[in-house]
Design an enzyme around this catalytic site. Structure first.
Site, PDB file in Angstrom:
ATOM      1  N   ASN A 243       1.884  -2.439   5.436  1.00 43.14           N
ATOM      2  CA  ASN A 243       1.273  -1.127   5.698  1.00 43.14           C
ATOM      3  C   ASN A 243      -0.147  -1.008   5.146  1.00 43.14           C
ATOM      4  OD1 ASN A 243       1.322   2.008   5.915  1.00 43.14           O
ATOM      5  ND2 ASN A 243       1.051   1.628   3.724  1.00 43.14           N
TER       6      ASN A 243
ATOM      7  N   SER B 198      -2.212   0.233  14.829  1.00 41.86           N
ATOM      8  CA  SER B 198      -2.861   1.538  15.072  1.00 41.86           C
ATOM      9  C   SER B 198      -3.061   1.699  16.576  1.00 41.86           C
ATOM     10  CB  SER B 198      -4.226   1.554  14.381  1.00 41.86           C
ATOM     11  OG  SER B 198      -5.015   2.610  14.886  1.00 41.86           O
TER      12      SER B 198
ATOM     13  N   ALA C 157     -10.281  -4.273  16.001  1.00 44.64           N
ATOM     14  CA  ALA C 157     -10.009  -5.715  16.120  1.00 44.64           C
ATOM     15  C   ALA C 157      -8.959  -6.155  15.103  1.00 44.64           C
ATOM     16  CB  ALA C 157     -11.310  -6.508  15.907  1.00 44.64           C
TER      17      ALA C 157
ATOM     18  N   ARG D 152       0.416   5.803  -1.790  1.00 48.59           N
ATOM     19  CA  ARG D 152       0.043   7.078  -1.153  1.00 48.59           C
ATOM     20  C   ARG D 152       0.156   6.932   0.365  1.00 48.59           C
ATOM     21  NH1 ARG D 152      -5.684   6.721   0.031  1.00 48.59           N
ATOM     22  NH2 ARG D 152      -6.380   4.622  -0.532  1.00 48.59           N
TER      23      ARG D 152
ATOM     24  N   VAL E 228      -3.375  -7.273  -1.578  1.00 51.08           N
ATOM     25  CA  VAL E 228      -2.604  -8.087  -0.624  1.00 51.08           C
ATOM     26  C   VAL E 228      -3.485  -8.998   0.233  1.00 51.08           C
ATOM     27  CG1 VAL E 228      -0.472  -6.740  -0.536  1.00 51.08           C
ATOM     28  CG2 VAL E 228      -2.385  -6.096   0.950  1.00 51.08           C
TER      29      VAL E 228
ATOM     30  N   TYR F 268     -12.238  -2.255  12.757  1.00 52.39           N
ATOM     31  CA  TYR F 268     -10.889  -1.727  12.505  1.00 52.39           C
ATOM     32  C   TYR F 268      -9.988  -2.016  13.716  1.00 52.39           C
ATOM     33  CZ  TYR F 268      -7.130   1.611  11.447  1.00 52.39           C
ATOM     34  OH  TYR F 268      -5.891   2.185  11.194  1.00 52.39           O
TER      35      TYR F 268
ATOM     36  N   GLY G 170       0.826  -1.217   0.000  1.00 52.61           N
ATOM     37  CA  GLY G 170       0.000   0.000   0.000  1.00 52.61           C
ATOM     38  C   GLY G 170       0.851   1.253   0.000  1.00 52.61           C
ATOM     39  N   ALA G 171       1.812   1.301  -0.940  1.00 51.49           N
ATOM     40  CA  ALA G 171       2.796   2.402  -0.891  1.00 51.49           C
ATOM     41  C   ALA G 171       2.575   3.467  -1.955  1.00 51.49           C
ATOM     42  CB  ALA G 171       4.212   1.835  -0.995  1.00 51.49           C
TER      43      ALA G 171
HETATM   44  P1  NAP Z   1      -4.300   5.728   3.151  1.00 51.12           P
HETATM   45  O1  NAP Z   1      -3.674   6.990   2.731  1.00 51.12           O
HETATM   46  O2  NAP Z   1      -5.784   5.555   3.061  1.00 51.12           O
HETATM   47  O3  NAP Z   1      -3.572   4.542   2.391  1.00 51.12           O
HETATM   48  C1  NAP Z   1      -3.995   3.221   2.484  1.00 51.12           C
HETATM   49  C2  NAP Z   1      -3.096   2.387   1.612  1.00 51.12           C
HETATM   50  O4  NAP Z   1      -3.498   1.013   1.719  1.00 51.12           O
HETATM   51  C3  NAP Z   1      -3.201   2.768   0.131  1.00 51.12           C
HETATM   52  O5  NAP Z   1      -1.902   2.852  -0.424  1.00 51.12           O
HETATM   53  C4  NAP Z   1      -3.975   1.613  -0.489  1.00 51.12           C
HETATM   54  O6  NAP Z   1      -3.574   1.286  -1.799  1.00 51.12           O
HETATM   55  C5  NAP Z   1      -3.554   0.462   0.425  1.00 51.12           C
HETATM   56  N1  NAP Z   1      -4.483  -0.663   0.332  1.00 51.12           N
HETATM   57  C6  NAP Z   1      -5.761  -0.726   0.771  1.00 51.12           C
HETATM   58  N2  NAP Z   1      -6.281  -1.942   0.475  1.00 51.12           N
HETATM   59  C7  NAP Z   1      -5.307  -2.631  -0.171  1.00 51.12           C
HETATM   60  C8  NAP Z   1      -5.234  -3.937  -0.732  1.00 51.12           C
HETATM   61  N3  NAP Z   1      -6.268  -4.787  -0.670  1.00 51.12           N
HETATM   62  N4  NAP Z   1      -4.076  -4.322  -1.306  1.00 51.12           N
HETATM   63  C9  NAP Z   1      -3.005  -3.481  -1.366  1.00 51.12           C
HETATM   64  N5  NAP Z   1      -3.029  -2.240  -0.864  1.00 51.12           N
HETATM   65  C10 NAP Z   1      -4.163  -1.819  -0.272  1.00 51.12           C
HETATM   66  O7  NAP Z   1      -3.983   5.451   4.677  1.00 51.12           O
HETATM   67  P2  NAP Z   1      -2.667   5.605   5.550  1.00 51.12           P
HETATM   68  O8  NAP Z   1      -2.988   6.531   6.648  1.00 51.12           O
HETATM   69  O9  NAP Z   1      -1.482   5.837   4.713  1.00 51.12           O
HETATM   70  O10 NAP Z   1      -2.628   4.147   6.172  1.00 51.12           O
HETATM   71  C11 NAP Z   1      -1.522   3.269   6.084  1.00 51.12           C
HETATM   72  C12 NAP Z   1      -1.582   2.289   7.254  1.00 51.12           C
HETATM   73  O11 NAP Z   1      -1.471   3.027   8.487  1.00 51.12           O
HETATM   74  C13 NAP Z   1      -2.901   1.533   7.333  1.00 51.12           C
HETATM   75  O12 NAP Z   1      -2.658   0.195   7.695  1.00 51.12           O
HETATM   76  C14 NAP Z   1      -3.658   2.255   8.431  1.00 51.12           C
HETATM   77  O13 NAP Z   1      -4.594   1.424   9.058  1.00 51.12           O
HETATM   78  C15 NAP Z   1      -2.517   2.639   9.354  1.00 51.12           C
HETATM   79  N6  NAP Z   1      -2.851   3.746  10.250  1.00 51.12           N
HETATM   80  C16 NAP Z   1      -3.142   4.990   9.778  1.00 51.12           C
HETATM   81  C17 NAP Z   1      -3.467   6.006  10.677  1.00 51.12           C
HETATM   82  C18 NAP Z   1      -3.820   7.401  10.224  1.00 51.12           C
HETATM   83  O14 NAP Z   1      -4.228   8.209  11.078  1.00 51.12           O
HETATM   84  N7  NAP Z   1      -3.676   7.749   8.969  1.00 51.12           N
HETATM   85  C19 NAP Z   1      -3.489   5.736  12.049  1.00 51.12           C
HETATM   86  C20 NAP Z   1      -3.190   4.468  12.496  1.00 51.12           C
HETATM   87  C21 NAP Z   1      -2.854   3.479  11.577  1.00 51.12           C
HETATM   88  P3  NAP Z   1      -4.378   1.762  -3.134  1.00 51.12           P
HETATM   89  O15 NAP Z   1      -4.664   3.221  -2.955  1.00 51.12           O
HETATM   90  O16 NAP Z   1      -3.406   1.462  -4.218  1.00 51.12           O
HETATM   91  O17 NAP Z   1      -5.614   0.917  -3.225  1.00 51.12           O
END
Ligand code: NAP
Length: 242
Positions: A87, A139, A154, A12, A61, A152, A9-10
Site C-alpha cells: 500500500n 490507482s 507510470a 495513516r 520499503v 505517478y 505504509g499503514a
Molecule cells: P497517505 O495518507 O499519503 O499515506 C501514504 C502512506 O505511504 C503512509 O503511511 C506513508 O508512511 C507510506 N509510505 C510512503 N513512502 C514510504 C516508504 N518509503 N516506506 C514505507 N512507507 C511509505 O496516502 P493514501 O491515500 O493512504 O495512499 C495509500 C496508497 O493508496 C498509495 O499507494 C496511493 O498511491 C494509493 N492511492 C491513493 C489514492 C487517494 O486518493 N488517496 C488514490 C489512488 C491510489 P509514513 O507516513 O510512515 O512515511
C-alpha cells in the site's frame, strides 16, 4: 489459527484503515511505517486496546536492507504473513516538463520498486505453504493516466502489469495477486488539492462523493478472504464510478 497480514505504509490513510479492519476480522496485523512512527504507535495501541493483535515495524520499503530486516522482525513477532498488502506510496503533481530525474526515481522506487522488493521477500514463504494473497494498491491514474502526474501514473500502471504477470506465475502455487485501483479517496494524499479542484473531481464521480479509506479496506479484506480464491490477476476499481 490467526493469519498474519503485512500492510505497508499503514500508519495513516488507506493502510491504517486496512490495519483496523483486518484486526477486527481476527488477523494479526504487521503495521509498517516509514516517517509516521507516532501515528503507527497510536494506531497499534488503539487496535491492541480493542482486543486486536498488531505490532509496528519500521522500514523504508524502497530499501532492500530495511525490507529484509522488517521480515526477520515480523517472522519472530507475528509469524510469516499469509497476506501482503503493498500500500505504501507517494504522489506528486507536476507538469511533465518540470519532473526531474530525482522526482522520477523517488516515485518509481517508492511506488513500484517497493512492490518488487516486498514480493521478493515474502513470496518464498507463500510458495512453500502453497497459499497466499498479494494485494497491490495501484490507482485509477495507473489505469487511465492523470494529467500532471505522469511519473505517478507510470509507477501505478507498472504495478498492474507486474500483478497480472505474477498472478499467472503464482496461480498453481495457490497464491492470488490482485490490484485495487482507488479513485479519489479522502486521505492526506489529496490534501495538496484546494477545494475548487476537489469539487471538480467530485463532479467526475458518478456517486457524487469522495471515497473513504474504509471503502478501499473492505475491498482488500474481500480479496484476502477464501471467498476470493478464484479471483486473480484482476484490477478492482474502487472509484465510485469515476
Ligand atoms: P497517505 O495518507 O499519503 O499515506 C501514504 C502512506 O505511504 C503512509 O503511511 C506513508 O508512511 C507510506 N509510505 C510512503 N513512502 C514510504 C516508504 N518509503 N516506506 C514505507 N512507507 C511509505 O496516502 P493514501 O491515500 O493512504 O495512499 C495509500 C496508497 O493508496 C498509495 O499507494 C496511493 O498511491 C494509493 N492511492 C491513493 C489514492 C487517494 O486518493 N488517496 C488514490 C489512488 C491510489 P509514513 O507516513 O510512515 O512515511
Amino acid at each position: 489459527m490467526k493469519k498474519t497480514v503485512l500492510i505497508t505504509g499503514a500508519g495513516r490513510g488507506i493502510g491504517a484503515a486496512c490495519a483496523e479492519l483486518f484486526a477486527k476480522h481476527n488477523y494479526k496485523v504487521a503495521i509498517n511505517y516509514f516517517k509516521s512512527e507516532l501515528k503507527a504507535k497510536q494506531l497499534s495501541n488503539t487496535i491492541n486496546k480493542n482486543g486486536g493483535c498488531c505490532e509496528i515495524f519500521y522500514a523504508d520499503v524502497s530499501n532492500p536492507k530495511d525490507v529484509k530486516k522488517m521480515h526477520e522482525e515480523i517472522k519472530s513477532k507475528l509469524g510469516n504473513p499469509e497476506v501482503l498488502i503493498n500500500n505504501a506510496g507517494i504522489a506528486q503533481q507536476k507538469l511533465f516538463t518540470d519532473i526531474t530525474l530525482d522526482d522520477w526515481e523517488k516515485m518509481i522506487n517508492t511506488n513500484t520498486k517497493s512492490v518488487f522488493l516486498c514480493c521478493k521477500e515474502f513470496l518464498p514463504y507463500m510458495i512453500h505453504e502453497k497459499k497466499g494473497k498479494i494485494i497491490n494498491i495501484s490507482s485509477i491514474w495507473g489505469v487511465i493516466g492523470g494529467s500532471c502526474e505522469v511519473h505517478y501514473s507510470a509507477s501505478k500502471a507498472a504495478i498492474i502489469g507486474f500483478s497480472k504477470a505474477l498472478a499467472k506465475e503464482m496461480a498453481l502455487s495457490g497464491i492470488t495477486v490482485n490490484c485495487i485501483a482507488p479513485g479519489v479517496i479522502d486521505t492526506d494524499m489529496n490534501s495538496m488539492h484546494n477545494k475548487q479542484t476537489m469539487d471538480i473531481l467530485k463532479q467526475e464521480i458518478a456517486c457524487g462523493k469522495i471515497g473513504s479509506a474504509q471503502d478501499v479496506a473492505h475491498t482488500a479484506l474481500f480479496l484476502a478472504s477464501d471467498e476470493a480464491s478464484y479471483i486473480t490477476g484482476q484490477v478492482i476499481n474502487v472509484d465510485g464510478g469515476f
